[in-house]
Each structure stands twice: as structure tokens, then as C-alpha cells.
Design an enzyme around this catalytic site. Structure first.
Site, PDB file in Angstrom:
ATOM      1  N   GLY A 121       0.851  -1.194   0.000  1.00 35.45           N
ATOM      2  CA  GLY A 121       0.000   0.000   0.000  1.00 35.45           C
ATOM      3  C   GLY A 121       0.879   1.232   0.000  1.00 35.45           C
ATOM      4  CE  LYS A 122       5.520   5.032  -0.716  1.00 38.62           C
ATOM      5  NZ  LYS A 122       6.733   4.225  -0.581  1.00 38.62           N
TER       6      LYS A 122
END
Ligand code: GLU
Length: 409
Positions: A101-102
């Protein structure tokens, strides 16, 4: 081209070259969840300003979504799309039980006061609260974010294990600050060993003087590598003798605002050059440790280094990658080279959940072993299947991701 277009191209090309199941490549070309919010913040002068913020949750077959939050004017949906996919790959390469994720906010945090930064972060954390959690999605620092920002998020959420990269006093791990830079050097040493090259006496240039570039340069120096060039967002500094005391430069830069001022302050004799000159210096190792797309088809030809250590995420575009490969330059890819940060994030998450406190020596020893094991795994695939290190790293990661595929998917 933007980072997501580049990331998709890399994935497709490697899929074909390494004969990876196209269905798997298709899965990785998509994201599980997109969180996109506007954050209206009352500034110190009473005006309200609205900031765009994002969190992309890419894939969680191997574990909770995991990856940083960056604060930078360049942050966009396409940027976090690329960065979150790279996290899925990276976490599988370094073999931590996380997905990818980011996120980030499109803002220049240097223009905000501390209370404004805190209000912005807390507003983001409240928006993220229903999507994150120690078993769901675990943010961490990235460009322009740090332990203090993580603390505000943990505080809004009410559990310290929801984020990593915290200060030690707030439940952080020893060694986390150094982890990405040090991890990159451990990976470099592993690759050098496989080439039968001793580090002492080699020369290096490091682009970017943030958390990652500084610790990498420091550990290079400790291993006898001569760091002849460094750069920040304003200049390149060059010394044929090499810069020995990196931490003194860090301190002087934080006092004076730039590397050019720092060398004056410390009376170090060196050349002050243009910011992009760092890329063209004749060195053994070039370590881009700034932002993505630093090396493109326009400047790849002029690179003279023999090894590129990708400490930033996505610093080499796909076109540049093929130019550099044709020039026989060894590229230690981002998903391997900068995975030390998330490795120690995993140690932090683990310590939080098991109420343990490991010493810095323990952490760094574990990190070195884990980086070298990942290097060995990647090298084995590279040699076996005649793939570049990037192709081999992706092939390894995608194999591990596929093995974790849930029954109902
Ligand atoms: N932001 C770092 C990266 O790009 C670390 C992520 C983390 O620790 O979760 O790998």
C-alpha cells in the site's frame, strides 16, 4: 510518462520475459482499494486550504497492506498507484508477511507551520481510520514524513501498532531510521561479493541527502567506499578525496539549509556543481536516493557508473533501464535495494505486538542477514534464468505472491 505508466510497463515486460502467468500480471496491474479524500484545513491565518490525499491498497495476499505516506507537491493518484504496487513486490522480495500500500498528501510540508502540519496529519488519520489497522493496513514514513507524523496518526487511531517508523519513545524500533540506507549497503555488499569485488577503494556518488541517502553514504564510508559526490535538491558537491564524515554534513546541512552551505561551514574543500551533475560522475557506484524518474532516456547514456544502487523508488524509467542494461551496468533494483526500511518496519510491528524491545545490534544483524538472503535468492534466479536483477526480483516476488493467493480468488 508518469510513474504508474512506467510501473505497468515494467510489470508487463517482465511478465513476458520471465514467462509469468499473465493472469497474475493482470492481478498486479490492478489495485484492491482506492482511498481519495480532500482535506480542508484551517491555516494559521484563519483561511481554509484544501489538500488532496490518497491511500492506495494494492494487494494483501501476503498480509496487511504496508507502505509509507509521503508529503510532497508531486504526490498524485498515479504516483501512489505505482508506489503501492512496488510495495507489494518489495515486501515479497524481502519476504516480510505484508502486502502493498502507499499514500500521501499533495503538499509541500516545508511551507506549513508545525500546528498546520499536525492538523493536516490528524485530519488525514481520521479519514484513514476505518481503512487502516495493525492487521489491515500499516502506514510508515516516506518522503518528508517522520516519526512525529506517525505518532499523530497512532494517537488518532488509538493503537501504536497501526504505524511503523515511530520514534523509539513512542514504540519505534532501534535501527528503523538507518534501515533503508543501511539495508541498501548490505544489499550492495552482497552483490559485490557475488562479483568477487571488495568494497574498499571503490568510489560512489549518492543523489539525495535525505534519510536514505545519508545513512547509505555513512555505511559506504565505514566499508571503505570513497563517497566522492553527494547532492541535495540544490547542488552536487564533489571531492576527489571523498567525504568522510557524513553525519557532520547532515548536522551542518540542517543548520545551514543546504549541502553547499554545509561544506563552507565545515571548511571542506570541494567543487560545488549543478544538481544533476551527480548522475554523470565517473564512479563505481551511483546511488539515486531521491525521487522516481531521476534517470530517463535523456540522461541514461551519460551515466558512467558500473553499478546503480536504486535507493529511491522507481529512479530509473523503463527506457533508461534498457539503455543501462545495454551498457552492461549492473542495476540493484529498488524493490531489493531499498527494502531494508520495510524489513525493520516489520521488526517494529512484531516487537509492538509481542511486547519486545530488540537492541540496535540485534536489529541491524537481522537486517543484514535478511538483505543478504534476499540478494542470494534474487541472484540465484538471475543466474538460473538469465534475467537481470530487476527481472529476477519481480519473478521471485510474484512467485511468492502467487503462493499466498487466497482460495476464493
Ligand atoms: N516508505 C518506505 C518504502 O518505500 C518504507 C515503508 C514501510 O516501512 O512500510 O519502502
Amino acid at each position: 510518462m508518469n510513474p504508474w505508466e512506467n510501473a505497468q510497463q515494467t510489470l508487463k515486460q517482465i511478465g513476458e520475459k520471465a514467462k509469468i502467468d499473465p493472469n497474475l500480471i493482470n492481478v498486479l496491474l490492478n489495485h484492491d482499494h482506492k482511498i481519495e479524500v480532500e482535506l480542508p484545513i484551517v491555516m494559521d491565518d484563519g483561511e481554509t486550504k484544501t489538500f488532496n490525499a490518497y491511500r492506495m491498497q494494492h494487494n494483501n495476499w501476503r498480509g496487511p497492506y504496508k507502505g509509507g505516506l509521503r508529503y510532497h507537491p508531486q504526490v498524485s493518484l498515479d504516483e501512489v498507484k505505482a508506489l503501492s504496487m512496488w510495495m507489494t513486490i518489495k515486501n515479497a522480495v524481502i519476504n516480510v508477511p505484508f502486502g502493498g500500500g502507499k499514500g500521501g498528501i499533495a503538499v509541500n510540508p516545508k511551507t506549513l507551520s508545525k500546528p498546520e502540519l499536525e492538523r493536516l496529519t490528524r485530519a488525514f488519520a481520521r479519514e484513514l481510520a476505518e481503512y487502516i489497522g495493525p492487521d489491515k493496513d500499516v502506514p510508515a514514513p516516506d518522503v518528508n514524513t517522520n516519526g512525529e507524523i506517525m505518532k499523530w496518526i497512532a494517537d488518532e487511531f488509538g493503537d501504536k501498532a497501526v504505524v511503523t517508523g515511530k520514534a523509539i519513545a513512542d514504540g519505534g524500533s532501534e535501527g528503523r531510521t538507518e534501515a533503508t540506507g543501511y539495508g541498501g549497503v548490505y544489499a550492495l555488499l552482497g552483490v559485490l561479493e557475488s562479483m568477487n569485488i571488495k568494497p574498499a577503494g571503490l568510489t560512489a556518488a549518492v543523489q539525495g541527502f535525505g534519510n536514505v541517502g545519508t545513512y547509505a553514504a555513512e555505511l559506504m564510508v565505514k566499508n571503505g567506499i570513497k563517497v566522492v559526490a553527494l547532492s541535495d535538491s540544490k547542488n552536487t558537491i564533489y571531492s576527489n578525496d571523498g567525504f568522510d564524515n557524513i553525519m557532520a554534513l547532515v548536522e551542518a546541512k540542517s543548520k545551514t539549509g543546504s549541502l553547499a552551505n554545509a561544506v563552507k561551514e565545515l571548511n571542506i574543500e570541494c567543487d560545488i556543481m549543478a544538481v544533476d551533475d551527480v548522475l554523470n560522475i565517473e564512479v563505481d557506484i551511483l546511488a539515486p536516493a531521491a525521487l522516481e524518474m531521476a534517470i530517463t532516456k535523456d540522461n541514461a547514456e551519460s551515466i558512467k557508473a558500473k553499478i546503480i544502487l536504486e535507493l529511491a523508488n522507481g529512479p530509473v524509467t523503463p527506457e533508461a533501464d534498457s539503455i543501462l542494461n545495454d551498457k552492461n551496468i549492473t542495476i540493484i533494483p529498488d524493490v531489493l535495494a531499498n527494502s531494508g526500511g520495510v524489513a525493520v518496519s516489520y521488526y517494529e510491528w512484531y516487537q509492538n505486538r509481542h511486547n519486545e524491545n530488540w537492541t540496535k545490534i540485534q536489529v541491524l544483524e537481522k537486517l543484514e542477514n535478511q538483505m543478504k538472503a534476499a540478494v542470494a535468492d534474487v541472484l540465484a534466479i538471475s543466474n538460473e534464468s538469465n534475467l537481470t536483477l530487476r527481472e529476477a526480483a519481480y519473478a521471485l516476488a510474484i512467485k511468492r505472491i502467487a503462493e499466498a493467493k487466497p482460495e476464493n480468488n
